[in-house]
Design an enzyme around this catalytic site. Structure first.
Site, mmCIF file in Angstrom:
data_model
loop_
_atom_site.group_PDB
_atom_site.id
_atom_site.type_symbol
_atom_site.label_atom_id
_atom_site.label_comp_id
_atom_site.label_asym_id
_atom_site.label_seq_id
_atom_site.Cartn_x
_atom_site.Cartn_y
_atom_site.Cartn_z
ATOM 1 N N CYS A 176 0.960 -1.222 0.007
ATOM 2 C CA CYS A 176 -0.066 0.007 0.201
ATOM 3 C C CYS A 176 0.880 1.140 0.219
ATOM 4 C CB CYS A 176 -0.975 -0.171 1.053
ATOM 5 S SG CYS A 176 -1.783 1.523 1.600
ATOM 6 N N HIS A 223 -26.772 21.289 -1.879
ATOM 7 C CA HIS A 223 -27.036 21.876 -3.022
ATOM 8 C C HIS A 223 -25.850 22.779 -3.222
ATOM 9 C CE1 HIS A 223 -28.929 22.381 -6.738
ATOM 10 N NE2 HIS A 223 -28.870 23.640 -6.729
ATOM 11 N N GLU A 236 -6.547 1.704 -13.412
ATOM 12 C CA GLU A 236 -6.008 2.950 -12.799
ATOM 13 C C GLU A 236 -4.566 3.305 -13.545
ATOM 14 O OE1 GLU A 236 -5.580 1.591 -8.720
ATOM 15 O OE2 GLU A 236 -7.545 2.133 -8.128
ATOM 16 N N CYS A 256 -1.640 1.612 -3.168
ATOM 17 C CA CYS A 256 -2.480 2.773 -2.935
ATOM 18 C C CYS A 256 -1.761 4.137 -2.930
ATOM 19 C CB CYS A 256 -3.416 2.584 -1.670
ATOM 20 S SG CYS A 256 -3.408 0.862 -0.972
ATOM 21 N N TYR A 272 -8.644 -3.761 -11.000
ATOM 22 C CA TYR A 272 -8.094 -2.394 -10.421
ATOM 23 C C TYR A 272 -6.949 -1.715 -11.351
ATOM 24 C CZ TYR A 272 -11.230 -3.257 -6.321
ATOM 25 O OH TYR A 272 -12.091 -3.307 -5.372
ATOM 26 N N LYS A 305 0.216 5.297 -6.189
ATOM 27 C CA LYS A 305 -0.683 5.291 -7.349
ATOM 28 C C LYS A 305 -1.587 6.431 -7.226
ATOM 29 C CE LYS A 305 -4.586 3.997 -6.498
ATOM 30 N NZ LYS A 305 -4.889 2.752 -6.142
ATOM 31 N N GLU A 358 -25.724 15.009 -3.817
ATOM 32 C CA GLU A 358 -27.292 15.087 -3.557
ATOM 33 C C GLU A 358 -28.068 14.338 -4.465
ATOM 34 O OE1 GLU A 358 -29.052 18.859 -4.250
ATOM 35 O OE2 GLU A 358 -27.464 19.391 -5.820
HETATM 36 P P1 NDP Z 1 -7.326 -8.007 -10.458
HETATM 37 O O1 NDP Z 1 -7.714 -9.304 -10.015
HETATM 38 O O2 NDP Z 1 -8.224 -6.946 -10.092
HETATM 39 O O3 NDP Z 1 -7.524 -7.988 -12.265
HETATM 40 C C1 NDP Z 1 -6.572 -9.038 -12.843
HETATM 41 C C2 NDP Z 1 -6.977 -8.905 -14.377
HETATM 42 O O4 NDP Z 1 -5.989 -9.546 -15.114
HETATM 43 C C3 NDP Z 1 -8.295 -9.166 -14.770
HETATM 44 O O5 NDP Z 1 -8.851 -8.357 -15.568
HETATM 45 C C4 NDP Z 1 -8.162 -10.453 -15.177
HETATM 46 O O6 NDP Z 1 -9.098 -10.903 -16.211
HETATM 47 C C5 NDP Z 1 -6.700 -10.581 -15.827
HETATM 48 N N1 NDP Z 1 -5.843 -11.589 -16.045
HETATM 49 C C6 NDP Z 1 -5.558 -12.444 -15.261
HETATM 50 N N2 NDP Z 1 -4.660 -13.373 -15.512
HETATM 51 C C7 NDP Z 1 -4.410 -13.049 -16.946
HETATM 52 C C8 NDP Z 1 -3.486 -13.544 -18.068
HETATM 53 N N3 NDP Z 1 -2.979 -14.732 -17.833
HETATM 54 N N4 NDP Z 1 -3.466 -13.015 -18.965
HETATM 55 C C9 NDP Z 1 -4.366 -11.790 -19.309
HETATM 56 N N5 NDP Z 1 -5.166 -11.268 -18.574
HETATM 57 C C10 NDP Z 1 -5.206 -11.829 -17.252
HETATM 58 O O7 NDP Z 1 -5.925 -7.642 -10.350
HETATM 59 P P2 NDP Z 1 -5.083 -6.363 -10.087
HETATM 60 O O8 NDP Z 1 -3.666 -7.018 -10.623
HETATM 61 O O9 NDP Z 1 -5.675 -5.457 -11.004
HETATM 62 O O10 NDP Z 1 -5.095 -5.949 -8.760
HETATM 63 C C11 NDP Z 1 -4.905 -6.938 -7.583
HETATM 64 C C12 NDP Z 1 -5.644 -6.566 -6.301
HETATM 65 O O11 NDP Z 1 -5.275 -5.498 -5.531
HETATM 66 C C13 NDP Z 1 -7.201 -6.339 -6.906
HETATM 67 O O12 NDP Z 1 -8.091 -7.103 -6.948
HETATM 68 C C14 NDP Z 1 -7.677 -5.273 -5.743
HETATM 69 O O13 NDP Z 1 -8.316 -6.023 -4.551
HETATM 70 C C15 NDP Z 1 -6.319 -4.756 -5.226
HETATM 71 N N6 NDP Z 1 -6.089 -3.258 -5.603
HETATM 72 C C16 NDP Z 1 -7.056 -2.366 -5.058
HETATM 73 C C17 NDP Z 1 -7.079 -1.021 -5.574
HETATM 74 C C18 NDP Z 1 -8.051 -0.030 -4.885
HETATM 75 O O14 NDP Z 1 -8.422 -0.186 -3.843
HETATM 76 N N7 NDP Z 1 -8.139 1.157 -5.702
HETATM 77 C C19 NDP Z 1 -6.019 -0.643 -6.612
HETATM 78 C C20 NDP Z 1 -5.192 -1.486 -6.931
HETATM 79 C C21 NDP Z 1 -5.385 -2.964 -6.581
HETATM 80 P P3 NDP Z 1 -10.217 -11.688 -15.901
HETATM 81 O O15 NDP Z 1 -11.226 -10.771 -15.236
HETATM 82 O O16 NDP Z 1 -10.803 -12.452 -17.097
HETATM 83 O O17 NDP Z 1 -9.981 -12.848 -14.774
#
Ligand code: NDP
Length: 454
Positions: free
Chosen positions: A42, A437, A180, A47, A176, A50, A442
């Site tokens: 984080c 407002h 982002e 977080c 996510y 970012k 709102e």
């Molecule tokens: P996520 O699990 O959110 O997303 C992973 C993405 O990668 C999905 O779209 C998935 O596709 C795709 N994917 C997975 N494997 C492959 C592959 N082999 N080839 C191509 N695409 C693939 O992971 P993130 O890395 O974005 O983030 C990890 C976690 O960190 C998040 O789930 C969240 O909980 C946390 N986070 C929170 C934030 C916040 O609160 N603002 C900010 C950043 C991270 P598919 O959907 O098809 O499985």
């Protein structure tokens, strides 16, 4: 049996630091080991940096939007090393604060890698220490897809420290981190493409939100290629990268960022020697009390691969410390109604159930309220950006089941509404609330007509 410590924590990220401090405050003798930087993902590569980058990437729109408000903004130029290094300095300041917090709480910090030798013994650096309880809070690590040439791609860890700012970026993934960073790179001036293997990104979010965010992100110039995967990443003679795509085409980029999920960090910490059971994704398996199959070993946060969010790890730490070291009634975290924000541009804020999740129990008994509008700021700026609000209500009980928003400051707005959700608010109570407002927020208390029944 006498132990050196009441609690030994592996990992000083959000969960590990909070568990260490709280346990120490309850009188426990605590040590924590961290071989990388204090604050974990984080603070160092998640977080915090970012969000600083998101702020940085938004200025170019602010400069454009200022014009119709009467400001004559001279041509601007973005300097990546300034943003990157100022961010790094801020992170170093936070690392120092974490150090002081642990110190002031009386927690012993080992700046070393820790490894379990058995259920009560830890090797930390050159020393061997014993502990009554051990907490695994080692977090997660980016997963890179197994495609030829993947060594030329970076993960989010490296994206925070790029030596040069790229002109052309490809982001692989649709979660996510992918959305982002696509917003950050595009906002800072890189030609940005996002490759996602499925039909529509942000799987797991409400479908209205996903479709709306797609439109808004495209308006900002990010190219979205869905149902497309990279099959090979080639490094070319000039140092740039070329991706072969499943569509048959190719895509050029200076930087390829893989944001394809994160997996629990369980390797090399002796879990097998202590007999701790892991699940199919390498996650530490725990029961409702964060206890592993070994009685005195607990785990919280991303290493358990449940909800990968800092505030979740922190709340788990609060519950665990209280349960281990106080006589208070057993605390259990409520995993319902955890609000979350995605800092894509515009932001997503969400709490409660998506329409699809709500339909599992309430199909035929739901009123869906949706409202789309141009944020007031853009009536003058002229920017073609819209805001979406959605509320899902159970018709027979009037309970609000889910709240979703895309728009500026969605996270800030939805955080407040999450309190109402946790309190079990009804639509009538939202209606009885007087709005502020003029705000976007709102709109949530003036949603009068049902958009559709579902
Ligand atoms: P996520 O699990 O959110 O997303 C992973 C993405 O990668 C999905 O779209 C998935 O596709 C795709 N994917 C997975 N494997 C492959 C592959 N082999 N080839 C191509 N695409 C693939 O992971 P993130 O890395 O974005 O983030 C990890 C976690 O960190 C998040 O789930 C969240 O909980 C946390 N986070 C929170 C934030 C916040 O609160 N603002 C900010 C950043 C991270 P598919 O959907 O098809 O499985």
């Amino acid at each position: 049996m006498d132990f050196d410590y009441d609690l030994f924590v592996l990992g000083a990220g959000s969960g590990g630091v909070r568990a260490s401090r709280m346990s120490a405050s309850y009188g426990a003798k605590v040590a924590v080991a961290e071989s990388m930087l204090l604050g974990g993902t984080c603070v160092n590569v998640g977080c915090v940096p970012k969000k600083l980058f998101v702020y940085g990437s938004h200025f170019h729109e602010e400069f454009q939007d200022a014009k119709n408000y009467g400001w004559d903004v001279p041509p601007s130029r973005f300097d990546w090393p300034t943003l990157r290094d100022n961010k790094t300095n801020e992170i170093k300041r936070l690392n120092g604060i974490y150090n002081n917090l642990l110190d002031n709480a009386g927690v012993t910090l080992y700046d070393a890698h820790a490894r379990l030798l058995d259920a009560h013994t830890v090797q930390v650096g050159e020393q061997t220490v014993t502990a009554r309880y051990i907490l695994i809070a080692t977090g997660g690590w980016p997963v890179m897809p197994e495609i030829p040439g993947i060594e030329h791609a970076i993960s989010s860890n490296e994206a925070f420290y790029l030596p040069d700012f790229p002109k052309q970026v490809t982001v692989i993934g649709g979660g996510y981190i992918a959305v982002e960073f696509a917003g950050i790179f595009a906002g800072l001036g890189a030609k940005t493409t996002l490759l996602y293997r499925g039909e529509l990104f942000l799987r797991g979010f409400d479908d209205s939100i996903r479709a709306f965010v797609k439109e808004e992100i495209e308006k900002k110039g990010v190219e979205l290629l869905f149902e497309t995967e990279a099959t090979h990443i080639h490094k070319q003679e000039d140092g740039s990268l070329r991706l072969d795509l499943t569509s048959g085409g190719t895509l050029d980029a200076d930087t390829v960022l893989c944001a394809t999920g994160r997996s629990p960090k369980t390797q090399g910490i002796g879990l097998e020697d202590a007999g701790v059971a892991l699940g199919a994704n390498g996650e530490v398996l725990i029961n409702d009390s964060y206890q592993t199959n070994v009685d005195n070993i607990d785990a919280i946060g991303d290493v358990t691969d449940r909800i990968q969010l800092t505030p979740v790890a922190i709340e788990e730490a609060m519950c665990l410390s209280s349960n281990l070291f106080t006589d208070q009634p057993k605390r259990q975290m409520d995993y319902q109604n955890i609000a979350t924000a995605v800092f894509c541009q515009p932001n997503i804020g969400t709490v409660g159930l998506t329409e699809a999740e709500a339909a599992l129990e309430h199909a035929g008994d739901m009123d869906i309220y949706e409202s789309q509008f141009k944020p007031m700021k853009h009536t003058l700026s002229g920017r073609d950006e819209r805001t979406l609000l959605k509320m899902i209500v159970c018709r027979s009980t009037d309970r609000v089941l889910g709240i979703h928003m895309v728009g500026p400051d969605s996270g800030e707005i939805v955080q407040g509404l999450a309190v109402a959700m946790v309190a079990g608010a009804t639509k009538a109570q939202f209606d009885a609330t007087v709005g502020i407002h003029p705000t976007a927020a709102e709109e949530f208390v003036t949603l009068r007509s049902v958009s559709r029944q579902a």
